[in-house]
Design an enzyme around this catalytic site. Structure first.
Site, PDB file in Angstrom:
ATOM      1  N   LYS A  52       0.843  -1.207   0.000  1.00 62.28           N
ATOM      2  CA  LYS A  52       0.000   0.000   0.000  1.00 62.28           C
ATOM      3  C   LYS A  52       0.876   1.253   0.000  1.00 62.28           C
ATOM      4  CE  LYS A  52      -3.853  -2.477   1.999  1.00 62.28           C
ATOM      5  NZ  LYS A  52      -4.631  -2.897   3.160  1.00 62.28           N
ATOM      6  N   GLN A  96      -4.901  -1.789   9.433  1.00 68.32           N
ATOM      7  CA  GLN A  96      -4.761  -3.098   8.789  1.00 68.32           C
ATOM      8  C   GLN A  96      -5.330  -4.202   9.682  1.00 68.32           C
ATOM      9  OE1 GLN A  96      -3.462  -3.658   5.580  1.00 68.32           O
ATOM     10  NE2 GLN A  96      -4.253  -5.701   5.936  1.00 68.32           N
ATOM     11  N   ASP A 119     -11.142   2.399   3.375  1.00 69.20           N
ATOM     12  CA  ASP A 119     -11.382   0.958   3.220  1.00 69.20           C
ATOM     13  C   ASP A 119     -12.874   0.676   2.983  1.00 69.20           C
ATOM     14  OD1 ASP A 119      -9.147  -0.651   3.195  1.00 69.20           O
ATOM     15  OD2 ASP A 119      -8.971  -0.775   5.387  1.00 69.20           O
TER      16      ASP A 119
END
Ligand code: NAP
Length: 292
Positions: A52, A96, A119
Site C-alpha cells: 500500500k 490493517q 477501506d
C-alpha cells in the site's frame, strides 16, 4: 477465452491517478495523504501494508505508516484513531486487519471517521452503499466492478452467482451487482449452507468466487461462455518456490478457463485491483469528492 489482466489494468489506473494528482498539485492543491496503522508483525499484513505504501508512491500520494506492537491496548489504539480523525493533513487512513484478539475490530472500525474510511468498512459507508448513496466502496468489490467495466463486460440483466457472503467481499459484491447504477444484474449468493450450489453456479452468466477454498469451482460448475472472477487467494505449499508457497485461487483455472469468455488469473487478476481501488478512494478523499 480472454484473460482479464488485473495487473495491467491496475497499472493503467495508477498512472491515471498520478497524472491527476500532479495536475492538482500544480494548481496549488493538496497532495492526497494516506495513513496506515499496522499492529504487530503478521507476515501477510506486513506485505499488504508495504504494498500500500509503494502504491502511494506510484500514485504521487504522501503516506504515513504508524506501527505498534501487538500488546497495544484497545484504548491506546482507539486514541490513535481519534488523532488521525482530527489530523487535517490526513485525508484517509486504514487500520490493517486482523488485529490482536484483545482488540475489537468492530470498535476500531466504527471509531474511524467515515469521511476518512477509505477501506469502506465503516457501517455508514456500508449502509450508504447498500442504498445507493455516494460513499467509499470497499476495495475488492470495487476492483471487480472496475475490471468488468474496463473490459466492457455487460452485466445488466445477467445472472450472477456470488460464492461467499463475507462482509468484505461476498456481501458488498452481491449488493453492487444487484444495484441498478452498478451491475444491474440478477444475483444469487451462495455459501456453505446453500443447497444445489453447483447447479446454481452452472446457470450463471458471471461467477464471482470468494470463498477461500483452492480450486473449488470446477468445470462442471461453469457454463459455456461464462465470465469467471476468482477472488480467492489461498497460500498452498509449493516446494519449487523460494518462499515455500504459491497463491491458489478458488477456481480450477486450467479446467475452467477453456469454457469461459473471460476469466481472471490468480495471481494477477483481482489482487492488484484491490490496492489500486484503495488509491482511488484516497484520491476521492483528498478531493473531498464524496464527503466535504
Ligand atoms: P471469509 O470471510 O472466510 O468468507 C468465506 C465465505 O465463503 C463464507 O461466506 C463461507 O460461507 C463461504 N464458504 C466457505 N467454504 C465454502 C464452501 N465449501 N462452499 C460454499 N461456501 C463456502 O473469506 P473472505 O474474506 O471473503 O475471502 C474469501 C477469499 O478471497 C479468501 O481466499 C481471501 O484470501 C480472498 N480475498 C482476496 C482479496 C484480493 O484482493 N484478491 C481480498 C479479500 C479476500 P459461510 O458464510 O456459510 O461460512
Amino acid at each position: 477465452m480472454n484473460l482479464i489482466d488485473g495487473k495491467a489494468t491496475a497499472a493503467a489506473i495508477k498512472a491515471e491517478i498520478k497524472a491527476e494528482v500532479e495536475d492538482i498539485v500544480s494548481k496549488g492543491g493538496k497532495r492526497p495523504h494516506l495513513a496506515a496503522v499496522l499492529v504487530g508483525h503478521d507476515g501477510g499484513s506486513e506485505t499488504y501494508v508495504k504494498n500500500k505504501v509503494l502504491a502511494c508512491e506510484a500514485c504521487g500520494f504522501r503516506s504515513t505508516l504508524l506501527r505498534y506492537e501487538d500488546d497495544i491496548t484497545e484504548e491506546a489504539l482507539l486514541d490513535v484513531v481519534r488523532q488521525l480523525n482530527e489530523d487535517d493533513d490526513i485525508d484517509g487512513f486504514i487500520v490493517q486487519l486482523p488485529l490482536p484478539h484483545h482488540i475489537s475490530e468492530q470498535k476500531v472500525t466504527e471509531a474511524i471517521d467515515y469521511r476518512k474510511d477509505v477501506d469502506g468498512f465503516h457501517p455508514v459507508n456500508v449502509g450508504r452503499m447498500a442504498i445507493g448513496l455516494p460513499c467509499f466502496i470497499s476495495a475488492t468489490p470495487l476492483g471487480i466492478l472496475t475490471l468488468l467495466q474496463r473490459y466492457n463486460i455487460p452485466t445488466s440483466g445477467k445472472k450472477v452467482a456470488v460464492l461467499g457472503r463475507s462482509n468484505i467481499v461476498g456481501k458488498p459484491m452481491a449488493q453492487l451487482m444487484m444495484q441498478k447504477q452498478y451491475g444491474d444484474s440478477t444475483v444469487t449468493v451462495l455459501h456453505s449452507h446453500s443447497a444445489n450450489l453447483k447447479e446454481e453456479c452452472a446457470q450463471a452468466d458471471i461467477v464471482i468466487a470468494a470463498i477461500g477454498r483452492p480450486a473449488f469451482v470446477t468445470a462442471d460448475m461453469v457454463k459455456e461462455g461464462a465470465v469467471v472472477i476468482d477472488v480467492g487467494t489461498t497460500r498452498v505449499p509449493d516446494a519449487t518456490r523460494k518462499n515455500g508457497f504459491r497463491l491458489q485461487g478458488d477456481v480450477d483455472f486450467d479446467a475452467v478457463a477453456p469454457k469461459c469468455s473471460y476469466i481472471t488469473p490468480v495471481p494477477g487478476g483481482v489482487g492488484p485491483m484491490t490496492i489500486c481501488m484503495l488509491m482511488l478512494n484516497t484520491l476521492a478523499a483528498g478531493k473531498k469528492q464524496i464527503y466535504s
